[in-house]
Design an enzyme around this catalytic site. Structure first.
Site, PDB file in Angstrom:
ATOM      1  N   HIS B 356      63.842  -3.004  78.045  1.00 54.48           N
ATOM      2  CA  HIS B 356      63.935  -3.586  77.106  1.00 54.48           C
ATOM      3  C   HIS B 356      63.388  -4.942  77.296  1.00 54.48           C
ATOM      4  CE1 HIS B 356      66.169  -6.408  74.101  1.00 54.48           C
ATOM      5  NE2 HIS B 356      66.134  -5.341  73.394  1.00 54.48           N
ATOM      6  N   CYS B 357      63.364  -5.392  78.742  1.00 45.32           N
ATOM      7  CA  CYS B 357      62.682  -6.727  79.206  1.00 45.32           C
ATOM      8  C   CYS B 357      61.359  -6.644  79.020  1.00 45.32           C
ATOM      9  CB  CYS B 357      63.316  -6.906  80.607  1.00 45.32           C
ATOM     10  SG  CYS B 357      64.872  -6.820  81.195  1.00 45.32           S
TER      11      CYS B 357
END
Lengths: 364, 364
Positions: B356-357
């Protein structure tokens, strides 16, 4: 995006004329202090004026290094898109892609010519040119356009003009220069142009503008108004070395027929009086080994032919010469449907080219 | 493109949920050898796997430095667009724009938060972060999207989640950290979130994953499945410091109602067993003053919550842990319409974040 190993012509693609509709125009932001005086600040202002001129007619994207990103954004109008594209210098006509189009499907692709800074280790203008050589690929990726890479074949976009109907105009001085493709014969080079540009006929002018450091790019001396009609940079001063060059090209053009068998109408576009570099201009440029110096008194290759055709408009260099207005009048006459915008361009000329050299159209 | 001095909420824009349709996804290419071991080569392979995973579902654009451009193009599939975007590191979730949308007109704009490398000179992870802070602007320019710059207000995209219906989830640990906006009260920070994200309610979790170097980003511990339903990273091991953190957040969530007054359903997503850096992994990272070191034995903030929701799919980290398959099963159950793709992500985790990052969705 895909890198294609076929050729545009085999795939049904050809280079449109610049006068055909565009989705937009590409420009690269100038910054190198060993080519642009005063840390490129006057050139940046001139480029911004050109961008403003073109943006009246069509969308403009400006590619800029990370170091100059904020400065470029702040100097350019809001409606111009600014993207990061590293480069060695700001001549997107020459290092950018030549877009080709399939008229049946409407698809556009890019030709990514090998680039060697106008002559490589033979007589190139600076070293290295690695970032320039990536510019075409980066523009194609950004636009999600597949591209053809001509590995082993060097060419700059400024050395060709297309009439969009099978005819390519170029110069022997450039394409047969030992700094480009010395292992290719003239016939082999002509075959490459036909393979990559969807062309059937190549019209070879002899030389470009006197002392043009690009080895005489065609886009500084001759351009296509419409199929069968060209503009040729002209002087009536028989004592000027330019006279014989223009006369020889005039003779070649008027004796040639294009791919469609048409006689070529040649409109003479007057040149400004010779322009030379001043002491102050010369002193503003960093002196760096391996980069062409800008010396006081050097004659510049000024020509009004080096303009950009936008959707519904023309953006034309002005030099502060009495011929500025005459050139605009000629262009208004031969391009009756287009608004002619004149932009002061001495600062671009000082860097070795002009408005056509710093632009690249992307066909609709 | 325009820089707007109004606010998204005032202009009718709000942040959609990640589960809403995307036009595509952004990723930045990892390269810095003081964060990614072995000159970032294992991380690049892992990022490429993530990109391939997402590209099955939606278009992906990868931003990369000039130095890594050719290498990235050659390691990524043809259908992925590769563009030049300088950066200090490759966390586009945090330095990229948060896209907001006007549901009435369909227009999308970007919020360009001030970025300070997760804590600036207080407890930031490296210095400088100037290129990271330009990433959001560059992405917006490239997409011809106008943007809002929050000068003087620091935030990373990973510290917020939106349900697309007026609720923002965040953590106090991060947003109240002295390295972010120490001159803003909690109420002022909440007001900023509401102004810039079109939100009516902010749900404040306490802490993020144990030892998460981002000061506990919400996107590593909790995410939104659909309005009123969230996933929470969970352990049943009461001896693990993570237990109390997850339990406290569970209590907060189950006692809260969202912007629409809904009770929040909390689905527990199991955590993998604690993962620590090996000697070999630590030795592969350049030791550089001013950059957070990667020391042997350090516990990593591994969590399956750090996945990406694509159009019709999920791309989820795998750690070689027995819980890998369990996490996939839970996600398949709570996202019944989506294909779950599991990608080995230890090499991303070693750099301090996860899938997600390293991603940022752009709403349709």
């Amino acid at each position: 995006m895909k890198r294609l190993s076929t050729t545009p012509t085999a795939d049904g693609f050809a280079m449109p004329g610049e006068f055909e509709p565009h989705v937009g125009c590409w420009v690269l932001w100038p910054e190198r202090p060993d080519n642009w005086r005063q840390g490129a600040k006057p050139a940046q202002a001139a480029f911004a004026d050109v961008v403003r001129g073109i943006a009246q007619f069509e969308p403009v994207t400006v590619g800029v290094s990370a170091a100059q990103y904020d400065n470029a954004v702040n100097q350019l109008p809001n409606d111009v898109r600014v993207v990061e594209i590293s480069n060695n210098d700001s001549w997107v006509r020459d290092c950018g892609p030549t877009f080709v189009k399939n008229q049946a499907t409407g698809e556009v692709r890019g030709v990514d010519w090998e680039f060697n800074a106008w002559g490589g280790l033979f007589d190139g203008l600076y070293f290295p040119w690695d970032r320039d050589d990536q510019v075409a690929r980066k523009i194609c990726e950004l636009e999600r356009v597949d591209s053809y890479r001509t590995e082993g074949f060097v060419l700059e976009g400024g050395s060709i003009h297309s009439d969009g109907e099978g005819t390519i105009y170029t110069t022997e001085e450039c394409l047969l220069s030992p700094g480009r493709n010395p292992d290719h014969s003239k016939a082999e080079i002509e075959a490459k142009l036909k393979e990559y540009l969807g062309a059937e006929k190549v019209i070879w002018l002899r030389q470009g503008i006197y002392l043009d450091e690009t080895n005489g790019h065609v886009d500084n001396i001759c351009c296509v108004v419409e199929p069968g009609k060209v503009l040729l940079a002209w002087t009536d001063d028989e004592s000027d070395p330019q006279y014989a060059i223009s006369q020889e090209n005039y003779d070649i053009l008027t004796r040639s027929v294009d791919a469609k068998g048409r006689q070529i109408e040649v409109v003479k576009l007057p040149l400004p009086k010779p322009i030379t570099i001043t002491e102050e201009e010369s002193k503003g440029v960093d002196a760096v080994d391996g980069t062409l110096p800008r010396l006081e008194g050097d004659r510049l290759a000024a020509s009004y032919v080096n303009f950009y055709i936008a959707n519904g408009g023309l953006v034309v260099p002005a030099f502060g010469d009495p011929a500025d207005q005459l050139a605009v009048s000629v262009l208004e006459e031969v391009f009756p449907g287009r608004t002619v915008v004149s932009v002061p361009a001495r600062e671009i000329l000082l860097g070795g080219g002009n408005i056509h050299c710093i632009t690249q159209q992307q066909p609709a």
